[in-house]
Design a protein around this motif. Sequence first.
Motif, PDB file in Angstrom:
ATOM      1  N   TYR A  50       0.750  -1.833  -0.024  1.00 51.60           N
ATOM      2  CA  TYR A  50       0.025   0.209  -0.403  1.00 51.60           C
ATOM      3  C   TYR A  50       0.839   1.572  -0.266  1.00 51.60           C
ATOM      4  O   TYR A  50       1.043   1.979  -0.996  1.00 51.60           O
ATOM      5  CB  TYR A  50      -1.319   0.222   1.582  1.00 51.60           C
ATOM      6  N   TYR A  51       1.453   1.638   0.613  1.00 49.46           N
ATOM      7  CA  TYR A  51       2.595   2.841   1.006  1.00 49.46           C
ATOM      8  C   TYR A  51       3.709   2.805   0.218  1.00 49.46           C
ATOM      9  O   TYR A  51       3.587   3.792  -0.383  1.00 49.46           O
ATOM     10  CB  TYR A  51       3.585   2.743   2.066  1.00 49.46           C
ATOM     11  N   ALA A  52       4.180   1.316  -1.051  1.00 48.74           N
ATOM     12  CA  ALA A  52       4.450   1.978  -1.956  1.00 48.74           C
ATOM     13  C   ALA A  52       4.020   2.959  -3.128  1.00 48.74           C
ATOM     14  O   ALA A  52       4.436   3.079  -3.755  1.00 48.74           O
ATOM     15  CB  ALA A  52       5.752   0.491  -2.273  1.00 48.74           C
ATOM     16  N   ALA A  53       3.026   2.092  -3.566  1.00 42.99           N
ATOM     17  CA  ALA A  53       1.743   2.572  -4.419  1.00 42.99           C
ATOM     18  C   ALA A  53       1.795   3.872  -4.187  1.00 42.99           C
ATOM     19  O   ALA A  53       2.010   4.660  -5.328  1.00 42.99           O
ATOM     20  CB  ALA A  53       0.774   1.668  -4.379  1.00 42.99           C
ATOM     21  N   ARG A  54       1.862   3.870  -3.287  1.00 43.05           N
ATOM     22  CA  ARG A  54       1.604   5.574  -2.879  1.00 43.05           C
ATOM     23  C   ARG A  54       2.330   6.083  -2.632  1.00 43.05           C
ATOM     24  O   ARG A  54       2.479   7.553  -3.055  1.00 43.05           O
ATOM     25  CB  ARG A  54       1.081   5.604  -1.114  1.00 43.05           C
ATOM     26  N   THR A  55       3.385   5.532  -2.462  1.00 44.07           N
ATOM     27  CA  THR A  55       4.932   6.415  -2.924  1.00 44.07           C
ATOM     28  C   THR A  55       5.059   6.820  -4.847  1.00 44.07           C
ATOM     29  O   THR A  55       5.766   7.270  -4.961  1.00 44.07           O
ATOM     30  CB  THR A  55       6.025   5.779  -2.318  1.00 44.07           C
ATOM     31  N   VAL A  88      10.763  -7.979  -1.306  1.00 42.22           N
ATOM     32  CA  VAL A  88      10.281  -7.470   0.129  1.00 42.22           C
ATOM     33  C   VAL A  88       9.851  -9.029   0.415  1.00 42.22           C
ATOM     34  O   VAL A  88       8.876  -9.240   0.082  1.00 42.22           O
ATOM     35  CB  VAL A  88       9.358  -6.166   0.156  1.00 42.22           C
ATOM     36  N   ASN A  89      10.900  -9.539   2.054  1.00 39.86           N
ATOM     37  CA  ASN A  89       9.790 -10.480   1.747  1.00 39.86           C
ATOM     38  C   ASN A  89       9.507  -9.837   3.461  1.00 39.86           C
ATOM     39  O   ASN A  89       9.962  -9.375   4.912  1.00 39.86           O
ATOM     40  CB  ASN A  89      11.891 -11.217   2.572  1.00 39.86           C
ATOM     41  N   ALA A  90       7.726 -10.132   2.976  1.00 42.58           N
ATOM     42  CA  ALA A  90       7.020  -9.792   4.073  1.00 42.58           C
ATOM     43  C   ALA A  90       5.765 -11.134   4.416  1.00 42.58           C
ATOM     44  O   ALA A  90       5.005 -11.152   4.385  1.00 42.58           O
ATOM     45  CB  ALA A  90       6.069  -9.008   4.127  1.00 42.58           C
ATOM     46  N   ILE A 103       9.398   1.001   5.024  1.00 41.62           N
ATOM     47  CA  ILE A 103      10.129   0.415   3.838  1.00 41.62           C
ATOM     48  C   ILE A 103       9.797   0.926   2.767  1.00 41.62           C
ATOM     49  O   ILE A 103      10.593   0.658   1.432  1.00 41.62           O
ATOM     50  CB  ILE A 103       9.632  -1.198   3.521  1.00 41.62           C
ATOM     51  N   ALA A 104       8.253   1.336   2.414  1.00 48.18           N
ATOM     52  CA  ALA A 104       8.323   2.461   0.735  1.00 48.18           C
ATOM     53  C   ALA A 104       9.265   3.378   1.109  1.00 48.18           C
ATOM     54  O   ALA A 104       9.864   3.198  -0.109  1.00 48.18           O
ATOM     55  CB  ALA A 104       7.048   2.846   0.951  1.00 48.18           C
ATOM     56  N   ARG A 105       9.627   4.011   2.218  1.00 48.79           N
ATOM     57  CA  ARG A 105      10.700   5.203   1.535  1.00 48.79           C
ATOM     58  C   ARG A 105      12.372   4.490   1.361  1.00 48.79           C
ATOM     59  O   ARG A 105      12.747   5.238   1.135  1.00 48.79           O
ATOM     60  CB  ARG A 105      10.481   6.264   3.568  1.00 48.79           C
ATOM     61  N   LEU A 106      12.179   3.239   2.293  1.00 50.63           N
ATOM     62  CA  LEU A 106      13.501   3.298   2.058  1.00 50.63           C
ATOM     63  C   LEU A 106      13.258   2.973   0.432  1.00 50.63           C
ATOM     64  O   LEU A 106      14.866   2.781  -0.411  1.00 50.63           O
ATOM     65  CB  LEU A 106      13.718   2.115   2.386  1.00 50.63           C
ATOM     66  N   LEU A 107      12.392   2.033  -0.424  1.00 50.62           N
ATOM     67  CA  LEU A 107      12.572   1.742  -1.694  1.00 50.62           C
ATOM     68  C   LEU A 107      12.348   2.853  -2.408  1.00 50.62           C
ATOM     69  O   LEU A 107      12.955   2.486  -3.247  1.00 50.62           O
ATOM     70  CB  LEU A 107      10.948   0.355  -1.624  1.00 50.62           C
ATOM     71  N   ALA A 108      11.946   3.992  -2.235  1.00 45.23           N
ATOM     72  CA  ALA A 108      12.061   5.482  -2.361  1.00 45.23           C
ATOM     73  C   ALA A 108      13.128   6.445  -2.036  1.00 45.23           C
ATOM     74  O   ALA A 108      13.269   7.436  -3.360  1.00 45.23           O
ATOM     75  CB  ALA A 108      10.628   5.677  -2.367  1.00 45.23           C
ATOM     76  N   GLY A 109      14.275   5.773  -1.766  1.00 41.94           N
ATOM     77  CA  GLY A 109      15.289   6.549  -2.485  1.00 41.94           C
ATOM     78  C   GLY A 109      15.029   7.180  -0.797  1.00 41.94           C
ATOM     79  O   GLY A 109      16.032   8.392  -0.939  1.00 41.94           O
ATOM     80  N   TYR A 149      14.075  -7.089   0.735  1.00 38.86           N
ATOM     81  CA  TYR A 149      14.195  -5.668   2.149  1.00 38.86           C
ATOM     82  C   TYR A 149      13.426  -6.930   2.318  1.00 38.86           C
ATOM     83  O   TYR A 149      12.774  -7.855   2.047  1.00 38.86           O
ATOM     84  CB  TYR A 149      13.330  -4.770   1.576  1.00 38.86           C
ATOM     85  N   HIS A 150      13.516  -7.088   4.496  1.00 41.16           N
ATOM     86  CA  HIS A 150      13.005  -7.460   4.918  1.00 41.16           C
ATOM     87  C   HIS A 150      12.290  -6.941   5.358  1.00 41.16           C
ATOM     88  O   HIS A 150      12.222  -5.599   6.063  1.00 41.16           O
ATOM     89  CB  HIS A 150      13.600  -7.964   5.661  1.00 41.16           C
ATOM     90  N   ALA A 151      10.583  -7.371   6.120  1.00 40.21           N
ATOM     91  CA  ALA A 151       9.938  -6.822   6.694  1.00 40.21           C
ATOM     92  C   ALA A 151       9.287  -7.631   7.461  1.00 40.21           C
ATOM     93  O   ALA A 151       8.001  -8.348   6.799  1.00 40.21           O
ATOM     94  CB  ALA A 151       8.618  -5.745   5.974  1.00 40.21           C
ATOM     95  N   CYS A 152       9.798  -8.309   8.483  1.00 37.19           N
ATOM     96  CA  CYS A 152       9.046  -9.678   9.252  1.00 37.19           C
ATOM     97  C   CYS A 152       9.862  -9.846  10.345  1.00 37.19           C
ATOM     98  O   CYS A 152      10.594  -9.256  11.140  1.00 37.19           O
ATOM     99  CB  CYS A 152       9.364 -10.643   8.080  1.00 37.19           C
ATOM    100  N   GLY A 153       9.137 -11.003  11.400  1.00 40.05           N
ATOM    101  CA  GLY A 153       9.571 -11.377  12.362  1.00 40.05           C
ATOM    102  C   GLY A 153       8.805 -10.138  13.909  1.00 40.05           C
ATOM    103  O   GLY A 153       9.886 -10.036  14.983  1.00 40.05           O
TER     104      GLY A 153
END
Length: 391
Positions: free
Chosen positions: A18-23, A206-208, A365-371, A345-349
Amino acid sequence: MPDVVVVGAGVVGAACAYYAARTGLDVVVVDRGAVAGGTTGAGEGNVLVSDKGPGPELDLALLSNRLWRDLAADGPDSGPDSGPDGGFEFEAKGGLVVAETDEVLEALTGLAGEQGVECVAVAAGELGDYEPHLAKGFAGGVFYPHDAQVQPMLAAARLIRRGAERFGHGTLMLRTGVTVTGFLRDGGRVTGVTTSCGDILAGAVVNAAGTWGGEIAALAGVRVPILPRRGFILVTEPLAGPLIRHKVYTAGYVTAVASDSEGLETSAVVESTPSGPVLIGASRERVGFDRTISVPVLERLARQAVELFPALAAYRVIRAYCGFRPYCPDHLPVIGEDPRVPGLYHACGHEGAGIGLAPATGHLIARLLAGLDPGLDLAPFRPDRFPQEAP
């Protein structure tokens, strides 16, 4: 070719997408099962700040709490997502933590003071003002107004739907029934995934995958030590009227959350739902992926719930289910790009806090992906903080 492939359609994966698409990124979400078919679908929907001590997880929880409220207020004017709850039964009900003895109360209020979050100390004689049906004899408690609740399966589905429908500058596609079997690489960098339905090229992955996040990491040749921690939930028949106003749990729950024990631990956690049933937890034990229903554990949960709210003894339990929390040894999630495998990228645990921490994780994660600057120190959550080889 999408910008990002998100592996896992639970609430954390949904939030990342969701946040990646919003970015403005083009996203494909893949899952071997259905949306919320794993840990998310077996969760209570906790959005808590009360059970976390001072430190990086509390910082993450405070950010996520604000984002959940924004998401709930951001539903469209009409349609299935309309209403003040965001379409996923967001309830800003607050949480009441109760102490059985003066010693426990002292420790509980001490923790509240260290957290630095909004809370109210509740004397023994005032507990009934918060919960009229609470059992007598508790030494007191602490009320946290920012504790909240969501329906986790609805939340995951709504986030994916919103990401797919709302952002013309970024797209979101969902593909279920797709099992990730490996990674595509260009040199040392991840450039996509191999799946049971063919290859998917992407700028990043992204590993979620929740409890299975360690298995996905292993496909990339790195170790992320995530283990399943089983928990049971009881569901009562619908109650005729409101019996429980807030999320209510004993102080022992905070201790159980932070425990490293492999053995069984239970602590009373009780809350109502908008549709009428009461949810009763919580148990923790590391037994692998064993889904065998344990009647003694269910009996213990029921007994502890009645000790908290005696009126529950008049109602039937209509079902019980279990799920597996993605447990990390240091009780912190894994969030960020893996320096050992660029592009992964990891988003788990997140253990039992994944639902509550999902929006913050997705946002970061979205902010990291967008630099972009994530705006929060991610060093405590770095993927390479564990030894590469198991001790």
